[in-house]
Write a protein that holds these residues in place. Structure first.
Motif, short mmCIF file in Angstrom:
data_model
loop_
_atom_site.label_atom_id
_atom_site.label_comp_id
_atom_site.label_asym_id
_atom_site.label_seq_id
_atom_site.Cartn_x
_atom_site.Cartn_y
_atom_site.Cartn_z
N THR A 67 10.50 2.04 7.13
CA THR A 67 10.10 0.63 7.25
C THR A 67 11.20 -0.27 6.70
OG1 THR A 67 7.79 1.27 6.97
CG2 THR A 67 8.32 -1.06 6.65
N LEU A 68 11.76 0.10 5.56
CA LEU A 68 12.84 -0.70 4.96
C LEU A 68 13.97 -0.89 5.96
CD1 LEU A 68 14.11 -2.07 2.43
CD2 LEU A 68 15.09 0.18 1.89
N ALA A 69 14.42 0.21 6.57
CA ALA A 69 15.57 0.15 7.48
C ALA A 69 15.20 -0.50 8.82
CB ALA A 69 16.14 1.54 7.70
N GLY A 70 14.06 -0.12 9.37
CA GLY A 70 13.70 -0.57 10.71
C GLY A 70 13.16 -1.98 10.81
N VAL A 71 12.68 -2.50 9.68
CA VAL A 71 12.09 -3.85 9.69
C VAL A 71 12.92 -4.83 8.86
CG1 VAL A 71 10.03 -5.21 9.09
CG2 VAL A 71 9.78 -2.91 10.05
N TYR A 72 13.43 -4.40 7.73
CA TYR A 72 14.05 -5.31 6.76
C TYR A 72 15.57 -5.26 6.71
CZ TYR A 72 9.28 -5.95 5.17
OH TYR A 72 7.94 -6.24 5.13
N VAL A 99 9.49 -1.41 -2.47
CA VAL A 99 10.52 -0.64 -1.79
C VAL A 99 11.71 -1.57 -1.60
CG1 VAL A 99 11.06 0.74 0.25
CG2 VAL A 99 8.69 0.64 -0.59
N SER A 100 12.87 -1.17 -2.11
CA SER A 100 14.03 -2.04 -2.01
C SER A 100 15.26 -1.25 -1.61
CB SER A 100 14.28 -2.78 -3.33
OG SER A 100 14.55 -1.85 -4.37
N GLY A 101 16.20 -1.97 -1.02
CA GLY A 101 17.44 -1.34 -0.63
C GLY A 101 18.59 -2.33 -0.68
N THR A 102 19.77 -1.80 -0.93
CA THR A 102 20.99 -2.60 -1.00
C THR A 102 22.07 -1.89 -0.20
OG1 THR A 102 20.39 -3.36 -3.21
CG2 THR A 102 22.69 -3.64 -2.55
#
Length: 138
Positions: A67-72, A99-102
Motif C-alpha cells: 500500500t505504501l508503494a502503490g498508493v503513497y 506505515v512510513s517510508g523514505t
C-alpha cells in the motif's frame, strides 16, 4: 493516490499512512492465505503462549508496504520489484500502525527507487522494518 514520476523521486522524499488491525482484516487474510495457525486464529492458544490475544499475520503487516508503494510513494506508477520485511515485535488486533517510508536512492538509469520503510505501533514501538525496491513506469 500519489502520482510521482521518476523525475520527482529524490532521497529524503517521504510518505506515511495509518491503519488499524481488525478482526475483519485478520479473517480476510486467513481466507486469502489459508494460514490457520492457532497463534493467529485462537485467543486462548495465543494467551497460553504469553500473548494478550491473537498475533497478527506478519505478512498482513508486510502487505501494508505494498500500500505504501502503490498508493503513497511513488503511487500509481509503481511496480514492486522486491519487499524485504523484518518483524521486530508482534502486532495484535486493535493495534493502530503508522506505515512510513523514505526514498533512500533513486536510480534513473534503471528507473528503480529504494525506499526504507517501517511500521510503528500506537505505543511508538517499531514492529516492522522494510526495504522496498520499486520500478516506475515511463
Amino acid at each position: 493516490m500519489n502520482h510521482y514520476t521518476m523525475a520527482d523521486m529524490h532521497p529524503g522524499l517521504a510518505a506515511q499512512f495509518t491503519v488499524t488491525v481488525t478482526a475483519e482484516k485478520m479473517q480476510l487474510f486467513y481466507q486469502l492465505s489459508g494460514d490457520d495457525s492457532p497463534i493467529h486464529m485462537d485467543d486462548a492458544y495465543a494467551g497460553q503462549r504469553g500473548y494478550p490475544g491473537r498475533v497478527c499475520y506478519g505478512m498482513l503487516q508486510a502487505s501494508f508496504f505494498s500500500t505504501l508503494a502503490g498508493v503513497y510513494l511513488p503511487g500509481e506508477h509503481c511496480l514492486l520489484h522486491s519487499v524485504e520485511a523484518k518483524f521486530t515485535k508482534p502486532v495484535f488486533i486493535g493495534d493502530t500502525l503508522t506505515v512510513s517510508g523514505t526514498v533512500a536512492e533513486a536510480d534513473e538509469t534503471f528507473r528503480v527507487v529504494t525506499i526504507k520503510a517501517q511500521i510503528i505501533n500506537q505505543h511508538g514501538q517499531k514492529v516492522c522494518r522494510g526495504l522496498i525496491r520499486a520500478g516506475l513506469a515511463k
